[in-house]
Write a protein that holds these residues in place. Structure first.
Motif, mmCIF file in Angstrom:
data_model
loop_
_atom_site.group_PDB
_atom_site.id
_atom_site.type_symbol
_atom_site.label_atom_id
_atom_site.label_comp_id
_atom_site.label_asym_id
_atom_site.label_seq_id
_atom_site.Cartn_x
_atom_site.Cartn_y
_atom_site.Cartn_z
ATOM 1 N N ALA A 48 0.829 -1.207 0.000
ATOM 2 C CA ALA A 48 0.000 0.000 0.000
ATOM 3 C C ALA A 48 0.866 1.261 0.000
ATOM 4 O O ALA A 48 0.586 2.221 -0.735
ATOM 5 C CB ALA A 48 -0.937 -0.012 1.209
ATOM 6 N N GLU A 49 1.931 1.269 0.803
ATOM 7 C CA GLU A 49 2.802 2.441 0.871
ATOM 8 C C GLU A 49 3.584 2.654 -0.424
ATOM 9 O O GLU A 49 3.704 3.777 -0.909
ATOM 10 C CB GLU A 49 3.804 2.286 2.011
ATOM 11 C CG GLU A 49 3.212 2.408 3.390
ATOM 12 C CD GLU A 49 4.215 2.138 4.509
ATOM 13 O OE1 GLU A 49 3.813 2.218 5.669
ATOM 14 O OE2 GLU A 49 5.404 1.846 4.217
ATOM 15 N N GLU A 50 4.124 1.583 -0.973
ATOM 16 C CA GLU A 50 5.051 1.724 -2.097
ATOM 17 C C GLU A 50 4.365 1.758 -3.457
ATOM 18 O O GLU A 50 4.899 2.340 -4.400
ATOM 19 C CB GLU A 50 6.101 0.618 -2.048
ATOM 20 C CG GLU A 50 6.994 0.754 -0.827
ATOM 21 C CD GLU A 50 8.103 -0.271 -0.765
ATOM 22 O OE1 GLU A 50 8.466 -0.838 -1.815
ATOM 23 O OE2 GLU A 50 8.612 -0.517 0.347
ATOM 24 N N LEU A 51 3.202 1.116 -3.578
ATOM 25 C CA LEU A 51 2.515 1.081 -4.874
ATOM 26 C C LEU A 51 1.203 1.856 -4.886
ATOM 27 O O LEU A 51 0.655 2.113 -5.947
ATOM 28 C CB LEU A 51 2.243 -0.369 -5.294
ATOM 29 C CG LEU A 51 3.461 -1.270 -5.457
ATOM 30 C CD1 LEU A 51 3.029 -2.659 -5.883
ATOM 31 C CD2 LEU A 51 4.462 -0.679 -6.433
ATOM 32 N N GLY A 52 0.673 2.162 -3.702
ATOM 33 C CA GLY A 52 -0.574 2.913 -3.640
ATOM 34 C C GLY A 52 -1.804 2.062 -3.870
ATOM 35 O O GLY A 52 -2.848 2.584 -4.263
ATOM 36 N N VAL A 88 1.202 5.073 -7.111
ATOM 37 C CA VAL A 88 1.208 6.238 -6.233
ATOM 38 C C VAL A 88 2.050 5.857 -5.018
ATOM 39 O O VAL A 88 1.581 5.211 -4.103
ATOM 40 C CB VAL A 88 -0.218 6.628 -5.778
ATOM 41 C CG1 VAL A 88 -0.163 7.842 -4.857
ATOM 42 C CG2 VAL A 88 -1.115 6.898 -6.965
ATOM 43 N N SER A 89 3.308 6.245 -5.034
ATOM 44 C CA SER A 89 4.235 5.864 -3.969
ATOM 45 C C SER A 89 4.238 6.889 -2.846
ATOM 46 O O SER A 89 3.982 8.074 -3.062
ATOM 47 C CB SER A 89 5.653 5.743 -4.543
ATOM 48 O OG SER A 89 6.573 5.402 -3.531
ATOM 49 N N ASN A 90 4.576 6.392 -1.644
ATOM 50 C CA ASN A 90 4.805 7.311 -0.534
ATOM 51 C C ASN A 90 6.110 8.076 -0.784
ATOM 52 O O ASN A 90 6.909 7.708 -1.628
ATOM 53 C CB ASN A 90 4.842 6.555 0.792
ATOM 54 C CG ASN A 90 5.936 5.502 0.844
ATOM 55 O OD1 ASN A 90 6.254 4.862 -0.152
ATOM 56 N ND2 ASN A 90 6.518 5.313 1.998
ATOM 57 N N MET A 91 6.297 9.144 -0.045
ATOM 58 C CA MET A 91 7.497 9.960 -0.191
ATOM 59 C C MET A 91 8.447 9.662 0.970
ATOM 60 O O MET A 91 8.009 9.420 2.095
ATOM 61 C CB MET A 91 7.128 11.446 -0.201
ATOM 62 C CG MET A 91 6.121 11.829 -1.294
ATOM 63 S SD MET A 91 6.718 11.554 -2.974
ATOM 64 C CE MET A 91 7.807 12.952 -3.159
ATOM 65 N N ARG A 117 22.499 17.584 2.799
ATOM 66 C CA ARG A 117 21.390 18.107 1.990
ATOM 67 C C ARG A 117 20.288 17.052 1.917
ATOM 68 O O ARG A 117 20.538 15.912 1.539
ATOM 69 C CB ARG A 117 21.882 18.441 0.589
ATOM 70 C CG ARG A 117 20.818 19.047 -0.284
ATOM 71 C CD ARG A 117 21.413 19.540 -1.602
ATOM 72 N NE ARG A 117 20.337 19.835 -2.511
ATOM 73 C CZ ARG A 117 20.133 19.226 -3.664
ATOM 74 N NH1 ARG A 117 20.977 18.298 -4.080
ATOM 75 N NH2 ARG A 117 19.111 19.537 -4.424
ATOM 76 N N LYS A 118 19.069 17.412 2.291
ATOM 77 C CA LYS A 118 17.937 16.483 2.297
ATOM 78 C C LYS A 118 17.060 16.714 1.076
ATOM 79 O O LYS A 118 16.849 17.845 0.648
ATOM 80 C CB LYS A 118 17.090 16.655 3.563
ATOM 81 C CG LYS A 118 17.868 16.443 4.849
ATOM 82 C CD LYS A 118 18.306 15.008 5.011
ATOM 83 C CE LYS A 118 19.005 14.840 6.358
ATOM 84 N NZ LYS A 118 19.450 13.513 6.614
ATOM 85 N N LEU A 119 16.563 15.609 0.563
ATOM 86 C CA LEU A 119 15.701 15.628 -0.615
ATOM 87 C C LEU A 119 14.520 14.722 -0.332
ATOM 88 O O LEU A 119 14.689 13.642 0.249
ATOM 89 C CB LEU A 119 16.516 15.075 -1.786
ATOM 90 C CG LEU A 119 16.192 15.440 -3.200
ATOM 91 C CD1 LEU A 119 16.330 16.931 -3.438
ATOM 92 C CD2 LEU A 119 17.144 14.705 -4.127
ATOM 93 N N VAL A 120 13.317 15.124 -0.716
ATOM 94 C CA VAL A 120 12.129 14.292 -0.567
ATOM 95 C C VAL A 120 11.779 13.747 -1.951
ATOM 96 O O VAL A 120 11.588 14.517 -2.894
ATOM 97 C CB VAL A 120 10.954 15.090 0.036
ATOM 98 C CG1 VAL A 120 9.699 14.228 0.116
ATOM 99 C CG2 VAL A 120 11.324 15.610 1.420
ATOM 100 N N VAL A 121 11.737 12.407 -2.047
ATOM 101 C CA VAL A 121 11.505 11.743 -3.329
ATOM 102 C C VAL A 121 10.508 10.596 -3.136
ATOM 103 O O VAL A 121 10.346 10.086 -2.030
ATOM 104 C CB VAL A 121 12.827 11.183 -3.919
ATOM 105 C CG1 VAL A 121 13.812 12.301 -4.206
ATOM 106 C CG2 VAL A 121 13.435 10.149 -2.994
ATOM 107 N N PRO A 122 9.856 10.155 -4.228
ATOM 108 C CA PRO A 122 9.008 8.969 -4.110
ATOM 109 C C PRO A 122 9.877 7.752 -3.788
ATOM 110 O O PRO A 122 10.986 7.617 -4.305
ATOM 111 C CB PRO A 122 8.381 8.815 -5.500
ATOM 112 C CG PRO A 122 8.636 10.090 -6.212
ATOM 113 C CD PRO A 122 9.821 10.725 -5.577
ATOM 114 N N GLU A 123 9.392 6.870 -2.909
ATOM 115 C CA GLU A 123 10.145 5.654 -2.589
ATOM 116 C C GLU A 123 10.265 4.757 -3.819
ATOM 117 O O GLU A 123 11.276 4.104 -4.032
ATOM 118 C CB GLU A 123 9.485 4.907 -1.440
ATOM 119 C CG GLU A 123 10.304 3.730 -0.966
ATOM 120 C CD GLU A 123 9.808 3.127 0.336
ATOM 121 O OE1 GLU A 123 10.486 2.209 0.823
ATOM 122 O OE2 GLU A 123 8.773 3.561 0.859
ATOM 123 N N VAL A 124 9.226 4.732 -4.646
ATOM 124 C CA VAL A 124 9.221 3.945 -5.881
ATOM 125 C C VAL A 124 8.944 4.911 -7.021
ATOM 126 O O VAL A 124 7.970 5.661 -6.985
ATOM 127 C CB VAL A 124 8.128 2.851 -5.839
ATOM 128 C CG1 VAL A 124 8.054 2.109 -7.156
ATOM 129 C CG2 VAL A 124 8.383 1.888 -4.693
#
Length: 116
Positions: free
Chosen positions: A21-25, A61-64, A75-82
């Motif tokens: 659910a988290e990684e694929l939505g 729809v992946s979690n971030m 340096r921090k970056l927010v990206v989709p896990e998948v």
């Protein structure tokens, strides 16, 4: 193949459903087929399941998650896990997995051949 840690109070199956659910939505409400566990070369144990379900890779729809990029810069970056999903036949999937994980595909193939 979504993977992750089992949280306190979860069993392996609950964790697998949550990770999908988290990684694929998408939720997996279908029955799971246990593929057992394998130990990777670095010692990590992976417990795997399979389910029969329709999934359109374009619906991903992946979690971030937050990562440090470039590494060791602070340096921090927010990206989709998948970032992408796709269907592969078993032979192609073997080329995208760690060698220690390919036995999970062998187990899946055996389980499917026994479904008749």
């Amino acid at each position: 193949m979504p993977k992750g840690l089992v949280l306190p109070g979860e069993d392996d199956e609950t964790a697998a459903r949550r990770e999908v659910a988290e990684e694929l939505g998408c939720r997996i409400d279908e029955e799971l087929i246990s593929l057992g566990d394998i130990q990777q070369s670095a010692g990590k144990v992976v417990v795997a399941f399979a389910a029969q379900r329709n999934f359109d890779p374009a619906a991903l729809v992946s979690n971030m998650i937050e990562i440090e990029w470039p590494p060791r810069t602070g340096r921090k970056l927010v990206v989709p896990e998948v970032d992408a999903a796709r269907w592969l036949d078993l032979d192609a999937a073997r080329g995208h997995m760690l060698p220690s994980q390919t036995q999970l595909l062998d187990r899946l193939e055996a389980a499917l051949s026994n479904c008749g």
